[in-house]
Design a protein around this motif. Sequence first.
Motif, PDB file in Angstrom:
ATOM      1  N   GLN A 124       0.838  -1.192   0.000  1.00  0.00           N
ATOM      2  CA  GLN A 124       0.000   0.000   0.000  1.00  0.00           C
ATOM      3  C   GLN A 124       0.873   1.243   0.000  1.00  0.00           C
ATOM      4  O   GLN A 124       1.899   1.279   0.648  1.00  0.00           O
ATOM      5  CB  GLN A 124      -0.854   0.028   1.269  1.00  0.00           C
ATOM      6  CG  GLN A 124      -1.998  -0.946   1.215  1.00  0.00           C
ATOM      7  CD  GLN A 124      -2.777  -0.939   2.515  1.00  0.00           C
ATOM      8  OE1 GLN A 124      -2.419  -0.244   3.451  1.00  0.00           O
ATOM      9  NE2 GLN A 124      -3.832  -1.708   2.554  1.00  0.00           N
ATOM     10  N   PRO A 125       0.456   2.250  -0.718  1.00  0.00           N
ATOM     11  CA  PRO A 125       1.256   3.476  -0.711  1.00  0.00           C
ATOM     12  C   PRO A 125       1.258   4.074   0.688  1.00  0.00           C
ATOM     13  O   PRO A 125       0.273   3.999   1.413  1.00  0.00           O
ATOM     14  CB  PRO A 125       0.528   4.386  -1.698  1.00  0.00           C
ATOM     15  CG  PRO A 125      -0.852   3.838  -1.791  1.00  0.00           C
ATOM     16  CD  PRO A 125      -0.747   2.375  -1.525  1.00  0.00           C
ATOM     17  N   ARG A 126       2.359   4.582   1.063  1.00  0.00           N
ATOM     18  CA  ARG A 126       2.468   5.136   2.404  1.00  0.00           C
ATOM     19  C   ARG A 126       3.023   6.538   2.298  1.00  0.00           C
ATOM     20  O   ARG A 126       4.000   6.759   1.600  1.00  0.00           O
ATOM     21  CB  ARG A 126       3.428   4.274   3.213  1.00  0.00           C
ATOM     22  CG  ARG A 126       3.397   4.602   4.665  1.00  0.00           C
ATOM     23  CD  ARG A 126       4.265   3.645   5.389  1.00  0.00           C
ATOM     24  NE  ARG A 126       5.651   3.807   4.987  1.00  0.00           N
ATOM     25  CZ  ARG A 126       6.639   3.149   5.560  1.00  0.00           C
ATOM     26  NH1 ARG A 126       6.389   2.271   6.471  1.00  0.00           N
ATOM     27  NH2 ARG A 126       7.870   3.354   5.188  1.00  0.00           N
ATOM     28  N   PRO A 127       2.384   7.493   2.934  1.00  0.00           N
ATOM     29  CA  PRO A 127       2.916   8.839   2.824  1.00  0.00           C
ATOM     30  C   PRO A 127       4.252   8.922   3.541  1.00  0.00           C
ATOM     31  O   PRO A 127       4.357   8.513   4.687  1.00  0.00           O
ATOM     32  CB  PRO A 127       1.874   9.698   3.541  1.00  0.00           C
ATOM     33  CG  PRO A 127       1.171   8.766   4.473  1.00  0.00           C
ATOM     34  CD  PRO A 127       1.274   7.395   3.888  1.00  0.00           C
ATOM     35  N   ALA A 128       5.262   9.369   2.853  1.00  0.00           N
ATOM     36  CA  ALA A 128       6.542   9.566   3.531  1.00  0.00           C
ATOM     37  C   ALA A 128       6.423  10.879   4.273  1.00  0.00           C
ATOM     38  O   ALA A 128       6.206  11.922   3.674  1.00  0.00           O
ATOM     39  CB  ALA A 128       7.675   9.629   2.523  1.00  0.00           C
ATOM     40  N   ALA A 129       6.485  10.804   5.564  1.00  0.00           N
ATOM     41  CA  ALA A 129       6.518  11.987   6.399  1.00  0.00           C
ATOM     42  C   ALA A 129       5.541  13.077   5.999  1.00  0.00           C
ATOM     43  O   ALA A 129       5.843  13.986   5.255  1.00  0.00           O
ATOM     44  CB  ALA A 129       7.911  12.587   6.389  1.00  0.00           C
TER      45      ALA A 129
END
Lengths: 76, 451
Positions: free
Chosen positions: B436-441
């Motif tokens: 799943q895409p994960r927001p980087a910071a």
Amino acid sequence: MRLRNRRANRGLQVSVNNRRCHRYGICQAEAEEIFWLGSDGRLRYDTRPPPELHDQARMAARLCPMQAIVIEERIG
Amino acid sequence: MERIVIVGAGLAGLRAAERFRELGFEGQLVIVGAERGRPYHRPALSKQLLTGELRGNDLTLRSYVELDAQWRPATMARRLDVRRRVVELPGEEELRYDGLVIATGVEPRHLPGAARHDPRVHMLRTLRDGIAVRRTLTEGSGPVAVIGGGFTSCEVASTLRTLGRDVTLVSRGDVLLKRVFGERMGAWFRELHRSRGVSLVLGTEIMNWIPHRSALGLHLSTGQLLMASCVVLSVGSVPAVGWLRGSGLTIEDGVLCEPTCHVVGAPDVVAAGDVARWPNLRYGPSPQRMEHWLNAAEMGRAAAESLLAGRDFAQPFTPLPRFWSEQHGLRLQAAGAPVLGESTIQLSGKEFGRGVTGYLRRGNLIGLVGLDSPRGMLRWTAELGRQCQPARRRDSVTAGQPTPYLTSPRPACELEPLPSLESAPGPLSIRTRRSQPRPAAAPECRAPGVQ
């Protein structure tokens, strides 16, 4: 014994290698103000934690079971 | 102190070195290591290194401070003289120290009678071992035998299944991981491995090793003949204390230490990591070794602090043990001392397959095991830390406070029925989540006022 103070006035950049991270959450146990494991299973984190949290950030990186946390120290 | 010598260039030695510098030690730091390279991430040997996901160079451990250390790789310490404060190195070289850290870890236990010199038979302790196993595995596609029923064996068997290899695990015990988790959970792991296609031959010893050109035959006590093109031997480990014979230190089952990591009977010597046997006052006065990765990192730092503070001012090292493993795509995490538990209680999650199980002793929480439940483990590990406090030094060890959820009405501390394996998530579940895409910071996470 003179204390070294090499890290004064330095910034610190935190990032997490997505491919390595398996979300064990040890980082949150070490630095709960920097890393959060959400109920959706995602890890969110502060890329530029304030200086008072730098030691915690390093500790999280040291203890990461997947060695997925990258800490870059930068001057200024 | 002018010179601190660290014998052992593994995780504990590296983290000790870092801590010396963090605390302002400006003298000479010498790190003596038996292996050729720099400290590396050993847990990956049984997993990502075997799959090829990571290579040897990817495993190097970072230091987060400037170490300015003198490295002595490929150097086996030969002897220790605590009176003259000298570590003897090969070639009769004498290395004087003002402070010494013993962090030589453990060595794999040998299995008597094993065909150790056959190139298809491997131990798995060092990076070199890991690379050799990988090479043998990639040379053919034949069946693999894994000998032993501990963490390394279970992880190797699991990794081999994800690579699609035929694997047979042979162990003397009737269940897996019994020493850490006890009989019941050990039985659950046995079923997990069986359900994921690992052939298990348990309660079994190897009678004979029969090397053939094409494969290696293992004649088992069941009468079975097992043919394997690669054998991974992982039947436990023993503290690497050979170099300390004659030093006067107590080295039965590791180097005996005080609660502060100071080595008993030697001034200005501390020990850390797998090799150290010390009383963790959280669990009482009896000295124990702890072969867990997180402990080696934390104890390296604690030992460095104790050495600089000196015997009289050092603090006892009283960690709450934490460890993890990953098998068949399932993340296993544990805290405290589950093996000391007398009964269990389900703390979160409806099934055993995902959730946190508490281990109770005399009504108190003493350990936790979490399956694919990192958030539950965060919460309950904090609670366990509160309930299971270390006794103060020289105090008699007292039992922890009764757990709030066990005061009246007292829930039954009966053994919970074992979960069904169907509830265990398949190996794909983690990968699915990972993809799943994960927001980087997220920017809103940024602390105010920091650039």
